[in-house]
Design a protein around this motif. Structure first.
Motif, PDB file in Angstrom:
ATOM      1  N   LEU A   1      -3.244 117.050  28.371  1.00  0.00           N
ATOM      2  CA  LEU A   1      -2.766 117.546  29.563  1.00  0.00           C
ATOM      3  C   LEU A   1      -1.167 118.149  29.672  1.00  0.00           C
ATOM      4  O   LEU A   1      -0.837 119.015  30.075  1.00  0.00           O
ATOM      5  CB  LEU A   1      -2.897 116.439  30.574  1.00  0.00           C
ATOM      6  CG  LEU A   1      -2.489 116.654  31.979  1.00  0.00           C
ATOM      7  CD1 LEU A   1      -3.564 117.987  32.721  1.00  0.00           C
ATOM      8  CD2 LEU A   1      -2.598 115.742  33.025  1.00  0.00           C
ATOM      9  N   ALA A   2      -0.422 117.080  28.957  1.00  0.00           N
ATOM     10  CA  ALA A   2       1.149 117.537  28.868  1.00  0.00           C
ATOM     11  C   ALA A   2       1.206 118.757  28.010  1.00  0.00           C
ATOM     12  O   ALA A   2       2.070 119.799  28.124  1.00  0.00           O
ATOM     13  CB  ALA A   2       1.914 116.457  27.902  1.00  0.00           C
ATOM     14  N   LYS A   3       0.168 118.933  26.828  1.00  0.00           N
ATOM     15  CA  LYS A   3       0.329 120.198  26.145  1.00  0.00           C
ATOM     16  C   LYS A   3       0.001 121.370  27.104  1.00  0.00           C
ATOM     17  O   LYS A   3       0.663 122.558  26.906  1.00  0.00           O
ATOM     18  CB  LYS A   3      -0.653 120.173  24.855  1.00  0.00           C
ATOM     19  CG  LYS A   3      -0.785 121.256  23.990  1.00  0.00           C
ATOM     20  CD  LYS A   3      -1.893 121.147  23.266  1.00  0.00           C
ATOM     21  CE  LYS A   3      -3.015 121.182  24.080  1.00  0.00           C
ATOM     22  NZ  LYS A   3      -4.263 121.715  23.493  1.00  0.00           N
ATOM     23  N   GLN A   4      -1.009 121.015  27.919  1.00  0.00           N
ATOM     24  CA  GLN A   4      -1.397 122.494  28.796  1.00  0.00           C
ATOM     25  C   GLN A   4      -0.179 122.653  29.769  1.00  0.00           C
ATOM     26  O   GLN A   4       0.005 123.830  29.983  1.00  0.00           O
ATOM     27  CB  GLN A   4      -2.809 121.986  29.332  1.00  0.00           C
ATOM     28  CG  GLN A   4      -3.974 122.050  28.554  1.00  0.00           C
ATOM     29  CD  GLN A   4      -5.129 121.499  29.101  1.00  0.00           C
ATOM     30  OE1 GLN A   4      -5.317 121.199  30.457  1.00  0.00           O
ATOM     31  NE2 GLN A   4      -6.349 121.790  28.548  1.00  0.00           N
ATOM     32  N   ILE A   5       0.132 121.927  30.277  1.00  0.00           N
ATOM     33  CA  ILE A   5       1.372 122.019  31.207  1.00  0.00           C
ATOM     34  C   ILE A   5       2.533 122.798  30.478  1.00  0.00           C
ATOM     35  O   ILE A   5       2.900 123.769  30.982  1.00  0.00           O
ATOM     36  CB  ILE A   5       1.972 120.594  31.853  1.00  0.00           C
ATOM     37  CG1 ILE A   5       0.599 120.053  32.732  1.00  0.00           C
ATOM     38  CG2 ILE A   5       3.078 120.873  32.739  1.00  0.00           C
ATOM     39  CD1 ILE A   5       1.106 118.866  33.334  1.00  0.00           C
ATOM     40  N   ALA A   6       2.824 122.284  29.173  1.00  0.00           N
ATOM     41  CA  ALA A   6       4.043 122.847  28.551  1.00  0.00           C
ATOM     42  C   ALA A   6       3.708 124.260  28.270  1.00  0.00           C
ATOM     43  O   ALA A   6       4.665 125.253  28.236  1.00  0.00           O
ATOM     44  CB  ALA A   6       4.365 122.010  27.348  1.00  0.00           C
ATOM     45  N   PHE A   7       2.446 124.617  27.834  1.00  0.00           N
ATOM     46  CA  PHE A   7       1.982 125.838  27.384  1.00  0.00           C
ATOM     47  C   PHE A   7       1.968 126.924  28.689  1.00  0.00           C
ATOM     48  O   PHE A   7       2.649 127.749  28.517  1.00  0.00           O
ATOM     49  CB  PHE A   7       0.567 125.822  26.865  1.00  0.00           C
ATOM     50  CG  PHE A   7      -0.001 127.133  26.469  1.00  0.00           C
ATOM     51  CD1 PHE A   7       0.580 127.704  25.331  1.00  0.00           C
ATOM     52  CD2 PHE A   7      -0.868 127.853  27.190  1.00  0.00           C
ATOM     53  CE1 PHE A   7      -0.047 129.096  24.927  1.00  0.00           C
ATOM     54  CE2 PHE A   7      -1.577 128.938  26.622  1.00  0.00           C
ATOM     55  CZ  PHE A   7      -0.987 129.470  25.639  1.00  0.00           C
TER      56      PHE A   7
END
Length: 120
Positions: free
Chosen positions: A33-39
Motif C-alpha cells: 500500500l505504501a508503495k502504491q501511495i508513493a508511486f
C-alpha cells in the motif's frame, strides 16, 4: 524466543522460520500500500511539474511575441519619424509636372501643339 527471518517484498512483510522456510506470520500489506501511495504521489508530482513547464513555455512564447510586436512598432515609429523629417511639409504644396502622352497631343489639335511647343 525463536529466530526468524524478515522477508520484505514490494507487497508485504513476512516472518519466516529459517530452518523450515515456513511463513510464521504475514505481518501486513502496508508495504504494498505504501508503495502504491508513493508511486501515485510521484506520478502526480511529475504531472504537476509538466503542467508548470507547459505554462512556463506558453508564457515565454507570449513574452517573445510581445517583444517582437514592440520591436516592430518601434521600427515603424522610426520609419514614420524619418519620413516626416525628410518631407517636412507632409506633401502639401508640392506639385509634380506630368507630360502628356502622344495620343493626348493628337487630341489637342494644331493650336494646342503650337502653344505647348512655345511654352517649352
Amino acid at each position: 524466543m525463536t529466530e526468524s527471518h524478515l522477508l520484505v517484498t514490494c507487497d508485504c512483510l513476512k516472518l519466516i522460520n529459517p530452518q523450515t522456510q515456513v511463513t510464521r506470520l504475514r505481518v501486513c500489506d502496508s508495504v504494498g500500500l505504501a508503495k502504491q501511495i508513493a508511486f501515485h504521489e510521484e506520478l502526480d508530482r511529475k504531472a504537476s511539474e509538466k503542467a508548470k513547464e507547459i505554462v512556463k513555455d506558453k508564457q515565454q512564447k507570449e513574452l517573445s511575441k510581445q517583444k517582437q510586436i514592440k520591436k516592430d512598432l518601434e521600427e515603424q515609429s522610426r520609419l514614420i519619424a524619418a519620413s516626416s523629417r525628410s518631407n517636412p511639409h507632409g506633401g502639401e504644396g508640392q506639385f509634380v509636372v506630368l507630360r502628356s502622352s502622344q495620343s493626348e497631343d493628337s487630341n489637342l489639335g494644331e493650336d494646342g501643339k503650337k502653344k505647348r511647343e512655345s511654352e517649352t
